[in-house]
Design a protein around this motif. Structure first.
Motif, PDB file in Angstrom:
ATOM      1  N   GLU A  51       0.822  -1.213   0.000  1.00 32.99           N
ATOM      2  CA  GLU A  51       0.000   0.000   0.000  1.00 32.99           C
ATOM      3  C   GLU A  51       0.856   1.263   0.000  1.00 32.99           C
ATOM      4  O   GLU A  51       0.468   2.288  -0.561  1.00 32.99           O
ATOM      5  N   ASN A  52       2.041   1.184   0.615  1.00 24.62           N
ATOM      6  CA  ASN A  52       2.836   2.392   0.845  1.00 24.62           C
ATOM      7  C   ASN A  52       4.158   2.465   0.089  1.00 24.62           C
ATOM      8  O   ASN A  52       4.779   3.529   0.069  1.00 24.62           O
ATOM      9  N   PHE A  53       4.595   1.368  -0.522  1.00 27.17           N
ATOM     10  CA  PHE A  53       5.896   1.357  -1.189  1.00 27.17           C
ATOM     11  C   PHE A  53       5.766   0.770  -2.590  1.00 27.17           C
ATOM     12  O   PHE A  53       4.847   0.005  -2.877  1.00 27.17           O
ATOM     13  N   THR A  54       6.726   1.112  -3.445  1.00 26.91           N
ATOM     14  CA  THR A  54       6.711   0.559  -4.799  1.00 26.91           C
ATOM     15  C   THR A  54       7.241  -0.866  -4.828  1.00 26.91           C
ATOM     16  O   THR A  54       6.850  -1.656  -5.681  1.00 26.91           O
ATOM     17  N   SER A  55       8.158  -1.202  -3.911  1.00 20.50           N
ATOM     18  CA  SER A  55       8.741  -2.542  -3.881  1.00 20.50           C
ATOM     19  C   SER A  55       9.104  -2.938  -2.454  1.00 20.50           C
ATOM     20  O   SER A  55       9.431  -2.079  -1.617  1.00 20.50           O
ATOM     21  N   ILE A  56       9.039  -4.246  -2.194  1.00 23.11           N
ATOM     22  CA  ILE A  56       9.459  -4.808  -0.913  1.00 23.11           C
ATOM     23  C   ILE A  56      10.668  -5.705  -1.169  1.00 23.11           C
ATOM     24  O   ILE A  56      10.622  -6.587  -2.032  1.00 23.11           O
ATOM     25  N   LEU A  57      11.743  -5.469  -0.442  1.00 26.57           N
ATOM     26  CA  LEU A  57      12.953  -6.284  -0.540  1.00 26.57           C
ATOM     27  C   LEU A  57      13.108  -7.085   0.741  1.00 26.57           C
ATOM     28  O   LEU A  57      12.419  -6.816   1.735  1.00 26.57           O
ATOM     29  N   ALA A  58      14.011  -8.029   0.743  1.00 26.17           N
ATOM     30  CA  ALA A  58      14.282  -8.817   1.947  1.00 26.17           C
ATOM     31  C   ALA A  58      15.780  -9.038   2.087  1.00 26.17           C
ATOM     32  O   ALA A  58      16.482  -9.203   1.092  1.00 26.17           O
ATOM     33  N   HIS A  59      16.259  -9.033   3.323  1.00 24.39           N
ATOM     34  CA  HIS A  59      17.663  -9.359   3.607  1.00 24.39           C
ATOM     35  C   HIS A  59      17.701 -10.670   4.361  1.00 24.39           C
ATOM     36  O   HIS A  59      17.145 -10.791   5.456  1.00 24.39           O
ATOM     37  N   GLY A  60      18.357 -11.658   3.776  1.00 21.63           N
ATOM     38  CA  GLY A  60      18.439 -12.979   4.392  1.00 21.63           C
ATOM     39  C   GLY A  60      19.175 -12.957   5.718  1.00 21.63           C
ATOM     40  O   GLY A  60      19.948 -12.041   6.009  1.00 21.63           O
ATOM     41  N   PRO A  61      18.969 -13.964   6.555  1.00 21.17           N
ATOM     42  CA  PRO A  61      19.638 -14.049   7.854  1.00 21.17           C
ATOM     43  C   PRO A  61      21.142 -14.259   7.699  1.00 21.17           C
ATOM     44  O   PRO A  61      21.612 -14.681   6.646  1.00 21.17           O
ATOM     45  N   TYR A  62      21.863 -13.988   8.770  1.00 18.38           N
ATOM     46  CA  TYR A  62      23.325 -14.086   8.729  1.00 18.38           C
ATOM     47  C   TYR A  62      23.778 -15.514   9.052  1.00 18.38           C
ATOM     48  O   TYR A  62      24.551 -15.747   9.976  1.00 18.38           O
ATOM     49  N   TYR A  63      23.290 -16.468   8.273  1.00 19.36           N
ATOM     50  CA  TYR A  63      23.722 -17.852   8.394  1.00 19.36           C
ATOM     51  C   TYR A  63      24.557 -18.211   7.180  1.00 19.36           C
ATOM     52  O   TYR A  63      24.192 -17.891   6.052  1.00 19.36           O
ATOM     53  N   SER A  64      25.672 -18.884   7.401  1.00 17.45           N
ATOM     54  CA  SER A  64      26.558 -19.242   6.305  1.00 17.45           C
ATOM     55  C   SER A  64      25.942 -20.335   5.454  1.00 17.45           C
ATOM     56  O   SER A  64      25.428 -21.341   5.976  1.00 17.45           O
TER      57      SER A  64
END
Length: 303
Positions: A51-64
């Motif tokens: 509703e409020n942004f043009t795109s949603i991104l994600a940052h993966g967890p800090y697991y190797s």
């Protein structure tokens, strides 16, 4: 058309505030994707985000990704990011394992089985012994393309600065800063632009270095208090952004500020202003309007 989509990371609690500030994209932080939260949390993130942004991104967890446990954690995180409506998944590649390109390509195949429609964005290495020089990420991107897996390199700019200018080996940030000229940054952008079919994905925070044994740790700093220097980077970004918008072959551009939580919004606004002021000069000056004449030309009635 817009020069670039800009924003920072937000949990559900700060989505509306971030939208009020005028940011256009949001990123789901690793902590959200590392925990098991209610289905309602993910659905609310998607609904408010769309509703409020043009795109949603994600940052993966800090697991190797060099461990089976780490791979499973990322697969779970991709499922959660999908529920949140993410269209891009940024992640760290982890330690070297030997045949790294084929190993990481197999990881991407597993990612794609969970969600084949998301864009995967591997981030440059942050230390000695980790996989992910710029050339390695470009090679991985090309290999993934052959299997129809959507991959765009993550241009985490301070990581590239540290890695490509050998700060991990020399521990000399000032020497690297002298080498990080406008032309040097433009050469980096040009190299990545060639393999980024869908968009250019920039990320940035200034850092200082902390050495512990053979390990080099980056410590994020408020804007103006760390490395790499802002001025040549902002100039290079403005040149790239204006050329991208006016010289044909326009690509969408994401710019995510990854600075310290307590000052991230203030720093993001300041950085946006620094870059945009330089872009305005290039777009609006008489010299630029001659240079980009075909872009500014008046359309005839038939056109």
């Amino acid at each position: 058309m817009i020069l670039f989509e800009w924003g920072t990371y937000n949990a559900l609690s700060t989505l509306k505030q971030a939208a009020m500030l005028g940011t256009r994209i949001t990123e789901i932080p690793p902590a959200v994707l590392s925990r098991r939260l209610s289905l309602g949390y993910y659905e609310s993130y998607k609904n408010i985000g769309r509703e409020n942004f043009t795109s949603i991104l994600a940052h993966g967890p800090y697991y190797s990704l060099s461990s089976e446990r780490g791979v499973k954690a990322h697969l779970s995180a991709i499922e959660k990011a999908t529920l949140c409506g993410a269209e891009l998944y940024n992640y760290h590649l982890g330690k070297r394992v030997g045949d790294d390109i084929n190993y990481q390509l197999e990881i991407l195949r597993k990612f794609s089985e969970v969600n084949k429609d998301i864009i995967y964005s591997p981030e440059p290495a942050t230390n000695i012994g980790e996989f992910g020089t710029l050339d390695e990420i470009i090679e991985l991107t090309k290999a993934a393309k052959e299997e129809d897996i959507m991959v765009v390199p993550s241009l985490q700019l301070e990581n590239i600065f540290l890695n490509e200018l050998n700060v991990y080996e020399t521990d000399d940030l000032d020497e690297a800063a002298e080498k990080a000229t406008v032309d040097w940054w433009l050469s980096i952008f040009k190299k990545v632009d060639k393999v980024s079919d869908y968009l250019m994905h920039f990320r940035f925070a200034q850092v200082v270095g902390l050495k512990y044994g053979s390990k080099f740790y980056k410590k994020r700093m408020p804007l103006g208090k760390g490395y790499p220097p802002i001025e040549p980077l902002a100039e290079a970004l403005s040149i790239y952004l204006v050329n991208n918008a006016t010289k044909g072959g326009f690509k969408k551009v994401f710019f995510v500020y990854t600075g310290l939580p307590e000052v991230k919004y203030k720093d993001l606004i300041d950085l946006y202003a620094i870059i945009m002021k330089r872009c305005v000069d290039k777009l609006m000056s008489k010299d630029s309007q001659v240079e980009y004449g075909s872009f500014y030309k008046l359309l005839g009635k038939e056109e």
